[in-house]
Design a protein around this motif. Sequence first.
Motif, PDB file in Angstrom:
ATOM      1  N   TRP A   1      30.092  24.623 -10.296  1.00  0.00           N
ATOM      2  CA  TRP A   1      30.628  24.825  -9.116  1.00  0.00           C
ATOM      3  C   TRP A   1      31.755  25.700  -9.014  1.00  0.00           C
ATOM      4  O   TRP A   1      32.635  25.765  -9.839  1.00  0.00           O
ATOM      5  CB  TRP A   1      31.111  23.520  -8.482  1.00  0.00           C
ATOM      6  CG  TRP A   1      31.514  23.438  -7.196  1.00  0.00           C
ATOM      7  CD1 TRP A   1      30.978  23.142  -6.109  1.00  0.00           C
ATOM      8  CD2 TRP A   1      32.994  23.657  -6.789  1.00  0.00           C
ATOM      9  NE1 TRP A   1      31.578  23.025  -5.018  1.00  0.00           N
ATOM     10  CE2 TRP A   1      33.079  23.545  -5.222  1.00  0.00           C
ATOM     11  CE3 TRP A   1      34.007  24.119  -7.389  1.00  0.00           C
ATOM     12  CZ2 TRP A   1      34.021  23.747  -4.462  1.00  0.00           C
ATOM     13  CZ3 TRP A   1      35.058  24.189  -6.575  1.00  0.00           C
ATOM     14  CH2 TRP A   1      35.083  23.831  -5.314  1.00  0.00           C
ATOM     15  N   GLY A   2      31.791  26.747  -7.823  1.00  0.00           N
ATOM     16  CA  GLY A   2      32.803  27.703  -7.823  1.00  0.00           C
ATOM     17  C   GLY A   2      32.810  28.730  -8.848  1.00  0.00           C
ATOM     18  O   GLY A   2      33.846  29.580  -8.759  1.00  0.00           O
TER      19      GLY A   2
ATOM     20  N   ASN B   1      34.696  26.379 -11.734  1.00  0.00           N
ATOM     21  CA  ASN B   1      35.683  27.284 -11.395  1.00  0.00           C
ATOM     22  C   ASN B   1      35.893  28.294 -12.558  1.00  0.00           C
ATOM     23  O   ASN B   1      36.898  28.727 -12.825  1.00  0.00           O
ATOM     24  CB  ASN B   1      36.836  26.625 -10.982  1.00  0.00           C
ATOM     25  CG  ASN B   1      36.899  25.785  -9.837  1.00  0.00           C
ATOM     26  OD1 ASN B   1      36.243  26.445  -8.936  1.00  0.00           O
ATOM     27  ND2 ASN B   1      37.318  24.759  -9.745  1.00  0.00           N
TER      28      ASN B   1
ATOM     29  N   CYS C   1      26.943  25.118  -6.492  1.00  0.00           N
ATOM     30  CA  CYS C   1      27.597  25.275  -4.969  1.00  0.00           C
ATOM     31  C   CYS C   1      28.685  26.171  -5.222  1.00  0.00           C
ATOM     32  O   CYS C   1      29.547  26.060  -6.131  1.00  0.00           O
ATOM     33  CB  CYS C   1      27.997  23.900  -4.781  1.00  0.00           C
ATOM     34  SG  CYS C   1      28.595  23.746  -3.013  1.00  0.00           S
ATOM     35  N   ASN C   2      29.056  26.842  -4.079  1.00  0.00           N
ATOM     36  CA  ASN C   2      30.130  27.989  -4.190  1.00  0.00           C
ATOM     37  C   ASN C   2      29.966  28.982  -5.268  1.00  0.00           C
ATOM     38  O   ASN C   2      30.946  29.628  -5.792  1.00  0.00           O
ATOM     39  CB  ASN C   2      31.558  27.455  -4.073  1.00  0.00           C
ATOM     40  CG  ASN C   2      31.551  26.624  -2.858  1.00  0.00           C
ATOM     41  OD1 ASN C   2      31.340  26.974  -1.888  1.00  0.00           O
ATOM     42  ND2 ASN C   2      32.503  25.825  -2.925  1.00  0.00           N
ATOM     43  N   CYS C   3      28.818  29.418  -5.470  1.00  0.00           N
ATOM     44  CA  CYS C   3      28.356  30.461  -6.464  1.00  0.00           C
ATOM     45  C   CYS C   3      27.891  31.606  -5.535  1.00  0.00           C
ATOM     46  O   CYS C   3      26.581  31.875  -5.517  1.00  0.00           O
ATOM     47  CB  CYS C   3      27.260  30.139  -7.501  1.00  0.00           C
ATOM     48  SG  CYS C   3      27.751  28.826  -8.872  1.00  0.00           S
ATOM     49  N   ASP C   4      28.818  32.182  -4.939  1.00  0.00           N
ATOM     50  CA  ASP C   4      28.501  33.077  -3.733  1.00  0.00           C
ATOM     51  C   ASP C   4      27.843  34.292  -4.225  1.00  0.00           C
ATOM     52  O   ASP C   4      27.116  35.006  -3.418  1.00  0.00           O
ATOM     53  CB  ASP C   4      29.839  33.440  -3.256  1.00  0.00           C
ATOM     54  CG  ASP C   4      30.720  32.562  -2.615  1.00  0.00           C
ATOM     55  OD1 ASP C   4      30.057  31.315  -2.411  1.00  0.00           O
ATOM     56  OD2 ASP C   4      31.968  32.624  -2.708  1.00  0.00           O
TER      57      ASP C   4
ATOM     58  N   SER D   1      32.188  31.662  -8.657  1.00  0.00           N
ATOM     59  CA  SER D   1      32.108  32.803  -7.705  1.00  0.00           C
ATOM     60  C   SER D   1      31.510  34.313  -8.129  1.00  0.00           C
ATOM     61  O   SER D   1      30.992  34.924  -7.379  1.00  0.00           O
ATOM     62  CB  SER D   1      33.175  33.028  -6.912  1.00  0.00           C
ATOM     63  OG  SER D   1      34.272  33.443  -7.632  1.00  0.00           O
TER      64      SER D   1
ATOM     65  N   SER E   1      25.328  19.774  -6.261  1.00  0.00           N
ATOM     66  CA  SER E   1      26.158  21.013  -6.309  1.00  0.00           C
ATOM     67  C   SER E   1      26.498  21.509  -7.498  1.00  0.00           C
ATOM     68  O   SER E   1      27.477  22.201  -7.546  1.00  0.00           O
ATOM     69  CB  SER E   1      27.460  20.223  -5.698  1.00  0.00           C
ATOM     70  OG  SER E   1      27.390  19.831  -4.380  1.00  0.00           O
TER      71      SER E   1
END
Length: 135
Positions: A97-98, A75, A120-123, A100, A117
């Motif tokens: 994770w996160g 995050n 994960c969520n590393c857009d 972004s 993960s």
Amino acid sequence: TSEFTAIMYKAKIDPLLYLNKVPSSFLSNDISVKNVDIPTNITYIDSFAFSSCRSLTSITIHDSVTYIGQGAFNNCYKLTSIVIPDNVTSIGMSAFWGCSSLKSITIGNNVVSIGNSAFCNCDELNVITYRGTKK
């Protein structure tokens, strides 16, 4: 305000000069931290050490580091790139994770373990460079 932030950051980092690891949740949720240069005596970044540092835009990890713990940088929304040094052997679960805004990551040649993960969520992540060999 920026001078105050610099003083606060130095006060938090100076104790690391006497340790070999960044403790768990060391700067977790600290929204004032923008740049971090991990001291060269550090070998271990513990779990959630920089978790949710929402203003963190850059981090320098030196070759002395061998381990990045679970959720260590999760995050950190403004982090855009990361270079994992060659001496790192393990990246913990959900380490990034996160993140972004993370666009690129370079993974050192000795990484043998990447936890579930981790990215994960590393857009925005679209460039992953691995300096090791395929095994």
